[in-house]
Design a protein around this motif. Structure first.
Motif, short mmCIF file in Angstrom:
data_model
loop_
_atom_site.label_atom_id
_atom_site.label_comp_id
_atom_site.label_asym_id
_atom_site.label_seq_id
_atom_site.Cartn_x
_atom_site.Cartn_y
_atom_site.Cartn_z
N ALA A 16 0.83 -1.21 0.00
CA ALA A 16 0.00 0.00 0.00
C ALA A 16 0.86 1.26 0.00
CB ALA A 16 -0.93 -0.01 1.21
N ILE A 17 1.90 1.24 0.82
CA ILE A 17 2.77 2.42 0.92
C ILE A 17 3.57 2.63 -0.36
CG2 ILE A 17 4.81 3.31 2.14
CD1 ILE A 17 3.67 2.13 4.69
N SER A 18 3.82 1.54 -1.10
CA SER A 18 4.61 1.63 -2.32
C SER A 18 3.79 2.00 -3.54
CB SER A 18 5.32 0.29 -2.59
OG SER A 18 6.17 -0.06 -1.52
N SER A 19 2.47 2.00 -3.41
CA SER A 19 1.61 2.30 -4.56
C SER A 19 1.51 3.81 -4.77
CB SER A 19 0.20 1.72 -4.34
OG SER A 19 -0.68 2.18 -5.34
N ARG A 20 2.14 4.27 -5.84
CA ARG A 20 2.11 5.71 -6.14
C ARG A 20 0.69 6.17 -6.41
NH1 ARG A 20 6.44 8.22 -10.20
NH2 ARG A 20 7.68 7.76 -8.34
N THR A 21 -0.11 5.31 -7.06
CA THR A 21 -1.50 5.68 -7.36
C THR A 21 -2.30 5.88 -6.08
OG1 THR A 21 -1.41 4.42 -9.42
CG2 THR A 21 -3.59 4.99 -8.58
N CYS A 22 -2.13 4.97 -5.11
CA CYS A 22 -2.82 5.12 -3.83
C CYS A 22 -2.42 6.42 -3.15
CB CYS A 22 -2.50 3.94 -2.90
SG CYS A 22 -3.28 2.39 -3.38
N LEU A 23 -1.14 6.70 -3.16
CA LEU A 23 -0.64 7.90 -2.49
C LEU A 23 -1.15 9.16 -3.19
CD1 LEU A 23 3.03 6.83 -1.66
CD2 LEU A 23 1.01 6.77 -0.18
N GLN A 64 9.90 2.39 5.14
CA GLN A 64 8.57 2.86 4.74
C GLN A 64 8.47 4.38 4.82
OE1 GLN A 64 5.68 0.57 6.96
NE2 GLN A 64 6.06 -1.28 5.77
N GLN A 65 9.14 4.96 5.79
CA GLN A 65 9.19 6.42 5.87
C GLN A 65 9.83 7.00 4.61
OE1 GLN A 65 11.66 7.92 9.05
NE2 GLN A 65 11.03 10.04 8.76
N ARG A 66 10.90 6.38 4.18
CA ARG A 66 11.62 6.86 2.98
C ARG A 66 10.74 6.79 1.74
NH1 ARG A 66 15.56 4.09 3.85
NH2 ARG A 66 15.18 2.29 2.50
N LEU A 67 9.95 5.70 1.62
CA LEU A 67 9.06 5.56 0.47
C LEU A 67 8.05 6.70 0.41
CD1 LEU A 67 8.36 1.71 0.65
CD2 LEU A 67 9.66 2.90 -1.14
N LEU A 68 7.51 7.08 1.56
CA LEU A 68 6.52 8.16 1.60
C LEU A 68 7.18 9.52 1.37
CD1 LEU A 68 4.37 6.95 4.63
CD2 LEU A 68 3.70 6.95 2.22
N GLU A 69 8.34 9.71 1.94
CA GLU A 69 9.03 11.00 1.77
C GLU A 69 9.45 11.21 0.32
OE1 GLU A 69 10.94 11.79 6.20
OE2 GLU A 69 12.13 10.73 4.69
N GLU A 70 9.78 10.13 -0.38
CA GLU A 70 10.16 10.25 -1.79
C GLU A 70 9.00 10.72 -2.65
OE1 GLU A 70 11.65 6.39 -2.76
OE2 GLU A 70 13.64 6.75 -1.92
N GLU A 71 7.78 10.55 -2.14
CA GLU A 71 6.59 11.03 -2.86
C GLU A 71 6.18 12.42 -2.40
OE1 GLU A 71 5.36 9.53 -5.46
OE2 GLU A 71 6.85 7.93 -5.21
N GLY A 72 6.98 13.04 -1.55
CA GLY A 72 6.75 14.43 -1.17
C GLY A 72 5.97 14.65 0.10
N PHE A 73 5.70 13.60 0.87
CA PHE A 73 4.94 13.75 2.10
C PHE A 73 5.87 14.03 3.29
CE2 PHE A 73 2.33 10.98 -0.56
CZ PHE A 73 1.10 11.60 -0.48
N THR A 74 5.36 14.77 4.25
CA THR A 74 6.03 14.90 5.54
C THR A 74 5.68 13.66 6.35
OG1 THR A 74 5.86 17.31 5.50
CG2 THR A 74 6.21 16.27 7.66
N VAL A 75 6.69 13.04 6.97
CA VAL A 75 6.45 11.77 7.66
C VAL A 75 7.05 11.80 9.06
CG1 VAL A 75 6.73 9.26 7.58
CG2 VAL A 75 6.55 10.56 5.45
N ASN A 76 6.23 11.43 10.03
CA ASN A 76 6.68 11.23 11.41
C ASN A 76 6.53 9.75 11.73
OD1 ASN A 76 6.57 14.26 11.84
ND2 ASN A 76 4.40 13.83 11.54
N THR A 77 7.43 9.21 12.52
CA THR A 77 7.35 7.78 12.85
C THR A 77 7.19 7.59 14.36
OG1 THR A 77 9.77 7.59 13.02
CG2 THR A 77 8.77 7.14 10.87
N HIS A 78 6.49 6.51 14.70
CA HIS A 78 6.21 6.21 16.11
C HIS A 78 6.29 4.71 16.32
CE1 HIS A 78 4.31 10.29 16.34
NE2 HIS A 78 3.94 9.97 15.10
N VAL A 79 7.09 4.30 17.28
CA VAL A 79 7.15 2.89 17.70
C VAL A 79 6.61 2.83 19.11
CG1 VAL A 79 8.60 0.88 18.12
CG2 VAL A 79 9.16 2.46 16.25
N MET A 80 5.54 2.06 19.31
CA MET A 80 4.91 1.98 20.63
C MET A 80 4.71 0.52 21.02
SD MET A 80 2.02 5.00 20.40
CE MET A 80 2.47 6.69 20.00
N ARG A 81 4.58 0.30 22.29
CA ARG A 81 4.28 -1.02 22.81
C ARG A 81 2.90 -0.98 23.45
NH1 ARG A 81 8.95 -2.96 26.68
NH2 ARG A 81 7.83 -4.95 26.44
N GLY A 82 2.15 -2.05 23.29
CA GLY A 82 0.83 -2.09 23.90
C GLY A 82 -0.19 -2.73 22.99
#
Length: 284
Positions: A16-23, A64-82
């Motif tokens: 999904a993240i790699s699909s340019r059309t979806c993005l 995955q962050q890099r894939l989104l940023e290459e399409e011009g989006f601002t990306v924040n990442t979060h790793v959580m437990r729970g």
């Protein structure tokens, strides 16, 4: 606009993240910033000898962050437990997200398709618009079921306040939607002819909504069916082949946290296309 994108770092989500059309569709919806979140089990100890769970998680998220940023989006990442759905909804509330995106895969090809546990629980508890994106298993890998996410929208309405709120999503979908089908399912009546007036009224109300969409440049048609709501919505899905079903979700009890209504839950579980669910205003 800002979207929370839930990822388990699997090949399915990466499809999904790699699909340019979806993005591009999400960009036309208005999304320009993503918050990628992955939730690890509280039972997994990152520091266990011989374990590199933390390293693999950070590496996968960075990819995955890099894939989104290459399409011009601002990306924040979060790793959580729970618990995944609690962390996903909690983040969405904290950043005031405009949309939550969760990938949905069927659990068994031999039975009726049911959405996975995380997707189901997010749908039941989210107080923000939620896009359940269908991901299917291809010949060699996973792929999204509909790359053009919002090109053809099936809007199912019972004319409730929540359904009206779901219709407001077309303000965001104007640039992404070419065709829309507006559907109302009238319950069957025991008295002969008693439904004729209700059907006529529904058609008139749908035509008024259709005029609004036509003014936005969206080719629109209206349908009124009689019968069991879920069955008719799924039958129309098969007939018109939408890329997304748009509908409101309603809680069964105002005293409890939002649960999907039975129609919303069944359609979400059994539909083949994406589903965009809009919760009631009162729960936010």
């Amino acid at each position: 606009m800002r979207a929370v994108f839930a990822t388990d770092l699997s090949d399915a989500i990466e499809a999904a993240i790699s699909s340019r059309t979806c993005l591009e569709c999400l960009e036309r919806y208005g999304i320009d910033e993503f918050d990628l979140i992955t939730v690890t089990s509280p039972n997994v100890t990152v520091g266990m000898p011989g374990s590199d769970v933390g390293g693999r998680t950070k590496k996968g998220l960075a990819r995955q962050q890099r894939l989104l940023e290459e399409e011009g989006f601002t990306v924040n990442t979060h790793v959580m437990r729970g618990t995944p759905h609690r962390r996903i909804n909690g983040l969405a509330d904290r950043i005031d997200a405009d949309l939550i995106i969760v990938g949905s895969r069927g659990q068994s090809p031999l039975e009726q398709r049911f959405i996975g546990g995380t997707a189901r629980n997010v749908a039941r508890t989210s107080v923000r618009p939620l896009l359940l994106q269908r991901i299917v298993e291809g010949d060699d890998d996973h792929e999204v079921a509909n790359e053009h996410l919002f090109e053809r929208v099936l809007y199912a309405t019972d004319f409730s306040e929540n359904a009206e709120r779901a219709f407001e999503q077309f303000d965001n979908l104007t640039e992404a939607t070419k065709e829309a089908t507006l559907l109302h399912v009238a319950p069957p009546e025991r008295r002969a002819g008693s439904n004729e007036e209700a059907v006529a009224d529904a058609e008139e109300r749908l035509e008024a909504l259709a005029e609004q969409l036509e003014a936005k440049g969206i080719d629109t048609r209206v349908l009124v069916r009689e019968g069991e709501a879920t069955e008719e919505i799924l039958a129309v899905e098969k007939e018109v082949q939408p890329t997304t079903i748009l509908m409101g979700s309603r809680g069964r009890s105002p005293m409890r946290r939002l649960l999907l209504g039975s129609v919303s839950e069944e359609v979400t579980a059994k539909a083949n296309c994406n589903v965009l669910l809009v919760p009631p205003t009162r729960v936010r």
